[in-house]
Design a protein around this motif. Sequence first.
Motif, short mmCIF file in Angstrom:
data_model
loop_
_atom_site.label_atom_id
_atom_site.label_comp_id
_atom_site.label_asym_id
_atom_site.label_seq_id
_atom_site.Cartn_x
_atom_site.Cartn_y
_atom_site.Cartn_z
N ALA A 185 0.83 -1.21 0.00
CA ALA A 185 0.00 0.00 0.00
C ALA A 185 0.86 1.25 0.00
N SER A 186 1.94 1.24 0.74
CA SER A 186 2.83 2.40 0.80
C SER A 186 3.47 2.65 -0.56
N ASN A 187 3.79 1.58 -1.25
CA ASN A 187 4.40 1.73 -2.56
C ASN A 187 3.38 2.14 -3.62
N ALA A 188 2.16 1.64 -3.52
CA ALA A 188 1.15 1.87 -4.55
C ALA A 188 0.49 3.24 -4.45
N VAL A 189 0.31 3.72 -3.22
CA VAL A 189 -0.39 5.00 -3.03
C VAL A 189 0.57 6.12 -3.37
N GLY A 190 0.15 6.96 -4.26
CA GLY A 190 0.97 8.10 -4.66
C GLY A 190 0.29 9.39 -4.28
N ASP A 191 0.39 10.35 -5.13
CA ASP A 191 -0.22 11.65 -4.85
C ASP A 191 -1.59 11.79 -5.48
N GLY A 192 -2.11 10.70 -6.00
CA GLY A 192 -3.45 10.74 -6.59
C GLY A 192 -3.47 11.54 -7.87
N ASP A 196 3.34 12.55 -1.33
CA ASP A 196 3.00 11.14 -1.12
C ASP A 196 2.10 11.06 0.11
N TYR A 197 0.89 10.52 -0.06
CA TYR A 197 -0.05 10.42 1.05
C TYR A 197 0.36 9.36 2.06
N PHE A 198 1.01 8.34 1.60
CA PHE A 198 1.40 7.23 2.49
C PHE A 198 2.90 7.02 2.36
#
Length: 99
Positions: free
Chosen positions: A46-53, A60-62
């Motif tokens: 999840a940390s790798n996949a979640v970006g800035d949308g 980086d949100y996460f």
Amino acid sequence: MATSTHIQDQNTTVKGARFRGEETKPSFKTTELIVYVLAVIGVLIASNAVGDGAANNGTDYFAADKAWWYITLLTVGYMISRGLAKAGSRSSDADPRTR
């Protein structure tokens, strides 16, 4: 599984003493470990996949520091759960010198 044993010491003989095995399973045989490992892998993915949308502004949100904080919390929770599982276990020490 309880087994019948025969213990002979210099001064004492105990026949038919019954000793219980360890009450809890080793950690690698428990579902707690499997769930813990899957949760850590999930946090890292999840940390790798979640970006800035859709903002695409480089934030980086996460972020990694937040991911490692959650992994630390998972580790503490896992250690507490194993400690509680072992809290009621009995020692399987069959050495007559310790009695």
